[in-house]
Motif scaffolding. Structure first.
Motif, PDB file in Angstrom:
ATOM      1  N   GLY A 104     -21.962  35.841  13.297  1.00 38.60           N
ATOM      2  CA  GLY A 104     -22.557  34.848  14.190  1.00 38.60           C
ATOM      3  C   GLY A 104     -21.787  33.536  14.249  1.00 38.60           C
ATOM      4  O   GLY A 104     -20.558  33.499  14.135  1.00 38.60           O
ATOM      5  N   TRP A 105     -22.541  32.455  14.411  1.00 41.25           N
ATOM      6  CA  TRP A 105     -21.929  31.131  14.594  1.00 41.25           C
ATOM      7  C   TRP A 105     -21.166  30.668  13.353  1.00 41.25           C
ATOM      8  O   TRP A 105     -20.148  29.981  13.459  1.00 41.25           O
ATOM      9  CB  TRP A 105     -22.991  30.102  14.955  1.00 41.25           C
ATOM     10  N   PHE A 106     -21.651  31.057  12.157  1.00 37.98           N
ATOM     11  CA  PHE A 106     -20.969  30.634  10.935  1.00 37.98           C
ATOM     12  C   PHE A 106     -19.580  31.238  10.852  1.00 37.98           C
ATOM     13  O   PHE A 106     -18.607  30.548  10.508  1.00 37.98           O
ATOM     14  CB  PHE A 106     -21.794  31.027   9.709  1.00 37.98           C
ATOM     15  N   GLU A 107     -19.449  32.511  11.164  1.00 37.21           N
ATOM     16  CA  GLU A 107     -18.144  33.162  11.132  1.00 37.21           C
ATOM     17  C   GLU A 107     -17.212  32.562  12.180  1.00 37.21           C
ATOM     18  O   GLU A 107     -16.031  32.312  11.907  1.00 37.21           O
ATOM     19  CB  GLU A 107     -18.297  34.663  11.366  1.00 37.21           C
ATOM     20  N   THR A 108     -17.746  32.308  13.367  1.00 38.81           N
ATOM     21  CA  THR A 108     -16.920  31.737  14.438  1.00 38.81           C
ATOM     22  C   THR A 108     -16.436  30.340  14.080  1.00 38.81           C
ATOM     23  O   THR A 108     -15.251  30.017  14.222  1.00 38.81           O
ATOM     24  CB  THR A 108     -17.719  31.694  15.752  1.00 38.81           C
ATOM     25  N   ALA A 109     -17.359  29.484  13.595  1.00 39.35           N
ATOM     26  CA  ALA A 109     -16.997  28.104  13.277  1.00 39.35           C
ATOM     27  C   ALA A 109     -15.995  28.052  12.123  1.00 39.35           C
ATOM     28  O   ALA A 109     -14.999  27.309  12.186  1.00 39.35           O
ATOM     29  CB  ALA A 109     -18.255  27.310  12.930  1.00 39.35           C
ATOM     30  N   SER A 110     -16.244  28.829  11.064  1.00 40.66           N
ATOM     31  CA  SER A 110     -15.331  28.810   9.915  1.00 40.66           C
ATOM     32  C   SER A 110     -13.963  29.387  10.275  1.00 40.66           C
ATOM     33  O   SER A 110     -12.924  28.880   9.815  1.00 40.66           O
ATOM     34  CB  SER A 110     -15.938  29.580   8.745  1.00 40.66           C
ATOM     35  N   SER A 111     -13.934  30.418  11.114  1.00 40.20           N
ATOM     36  CA  SER A 111     -12.659  31.008  11.523  1.00 40.20           C
ATOM     37  C   SER A 111     -11.839  30.041  12.360  1.00 40.20           C
ATOM     38  O   SER A 111     -10.614  29.937  12.202  1.00 40.20           O
ATOM     39  CB  SER A 111     -12.893  32.300  12.298  1.00 40.20           C
ATOM     40  N   ARG A 112     -12.507  29.307  13.275  1.00 36.95           N
ATOM     41  CA  ARG A 112     -11.773  28.337  14.104  1.00 36.95           C
ATOM     42  C   ARG A 112     -11.260  27.178  13.256  1.00 36.95           C
ATOM     43  O   ARG A 112     -10.164  26.663  13.494  1.00 36.95           O
ATOM     44  CB  ARG A 112     -12.674  27.822  15.215  1.00 36.95           C
ATOM     45  N   LEU A 113     -12.032  26.752  12.271  1.00 35.10           N
ATOM     46  CA  LEU A 113     -11.572  25.681  11.378  1.00 35.10           C
ATOM     47  C   LEU A 113     -10.343  26.126  10.589  1.00 35.10           C
ATOM     48  O   LEU A 113      -9.375  25.363  10.427  1.00 35.10           O
ATOM     49  CB  LEU A 113     -12.698  25.278  10.430  1.00 35.10           C
ATOM     50  N   VAL A 114     -10.364  27.358  10.110  1.00 34.77           N
ATOM     51  CA  VAL A 114      -9.221  27.899   9.388  1.00 34.77           C
ATOM     52  C   VAL A 114      -8.007  27.998  10.301  1.00 34.77           C
ATOM     53  O   VAL A 114      -6.871  27.684   9.896  1.00 34.77           O
ATOM     54  CB  VAL A 114      -9.574  29.277   8.791  1.00 34.77           C
ATOM     55  N   ASP A 115      -8.202  28.395  11.547  1.00 37.85           N
ATOM     56  CA  ASP A 115      -7.094  28.477  12.498  1.00 37.85           C
ATOM     57  C   ASP A 115      -6.454  27.114  12.714  1.00 37.85           C
ATOM     58  O   ASP A 115      -5.225  26.994  12.810  1.00 37.85           O
ATOM     59  CB  ASP A 115      -7.586  29.033  13.838  1.00 37.85           C
TER      60      ASP A 115
END
Length: 285
Positions: A104-115
């Motif tokens: 969900g949103w947690f995976e999306t937000a954390s992945s974009r921050l890592v990118d």
């Protein structure tokens, strides 16, 4: 314990050599005050003394004993690198496993921050932050841990996503097991092999990164003994080396000692990591 001892006995020669070298480094780091003939920052003689019975590896530009600083450098450089790697792994692996499990949103937000963090070269980012925040040990550990946790995040998330598709995960969810139980009892044990191998590789990268920053003057600060800064301080001695006599030739060896210590530990860890990866692959040969 018996299974662990059996596995160690069947380890190849390369892995045994790697483990022996790592154990030797650990002993030197832990017993540095007992093994070093002089204190870490004590001026014990004239500057640039050649190798002798009194100073086995000579003295540096301030008259400090090089052997003592090499020994204390093992404690400082390796100890801080290990602490940074543990912190990076706790942050990256924990967030990665949680992102894969929650989605969900947690995976999306954390992945974009890592990118975003990975888009900037690590060395440039670290130099910028350390220049602004200062070169304290705390700042050094936190900056490198955050930067390196992005790599751990990606690996742990990818591994966990493969595990979460298995039938036993669905069975656990149908039994009503909670999120923490699934991560702790199902995902983490099955992801341990690649994560252990990544820990060894990540330690090498952190170790070399800290040494590089120290060589550039933004790592561990004087008078703390550090192998990267020792290479920088003694690099100019190569130009004054004269191989017509043994004592004069030792000046050319001065920067090679800490550089060799860095390289030898990196090779030792990689030998053990290769063996761990071989075990986790399930291959017999």
């Amino acid at each position: 314990m018996n299974a662990l001892l059996k596995t160690l006995r069947t380890a190849p020669l390369s892995a045994r050599i790697g483990m022996a070298l790592i154990a030797a480094y650990a002993v030197v780091a832990l017993l540095a005050p007992l093994l070093a003939p002089y204190p870490e920052a004590a001026i014990v003689g004239a500057k640039y003394l050649p190798w002798s019975a009194e100073h086995w590896l000579g003295t540096d530009m301030l008259g400090r004993d090089v052997l003592s600083r090499m020994i204390y450098g093992a404690r400082n450089t390796v100890g801080i690198a290990l602490l940074t790697t543990i912190l990076a792994f706790a942050l990256g692996a924990g967030t990665g496993l949680l992102a894969a499990t929650l989605g969900g949103w947690f995976e999306t937000a954390s992945s974009r921050l890592v990118d975003v963090l990975m888009a900037v070269p690590s060395l440039i980012f670290a130099l910028l932050i350390l220049t602004i925040a200062g070169t304290s040990v705390v700042a050094l550990v936190l900056v490198i841990a955050v930067l390196d946790s992005t790599r751990v995040f990606r690996l742990s998330r990818a591994v966990a996503q493969g595990i979460l598709t298995m039938d036993y995960i669905e069975v656990a969810r149908m039994r009503g097991e909670g999120l923490g139980w699934i991560i702790r009892r199902e995902v983490l044990p099955n992801a341990s092999a690649p994560l252990i191998a990544e820990f060894g590789l990540r330690f090498c990268f952190v170790f070399l990164f800290i040494s590089a920053l120290s060589f550039l003057g933004l790592g561990l600060q004087p008078p703390t003994a550090d192998w990267g800064s020792m290479v920088r301080e003694s690099a100019k001695l190569i130009a004054f080396a004269n191989f017509s006599s043994w004592q004069a030739a030792t000046f050319g060896l001065a920067p090679l000692l800490p550089a060799g210590a860095i390289a030898l530990l990196t090779v030792a860890v990689n030998l053990v990591v290769d063996w761990v990866l071989h075990l986790s692959s399930g291959l017999k040969e």
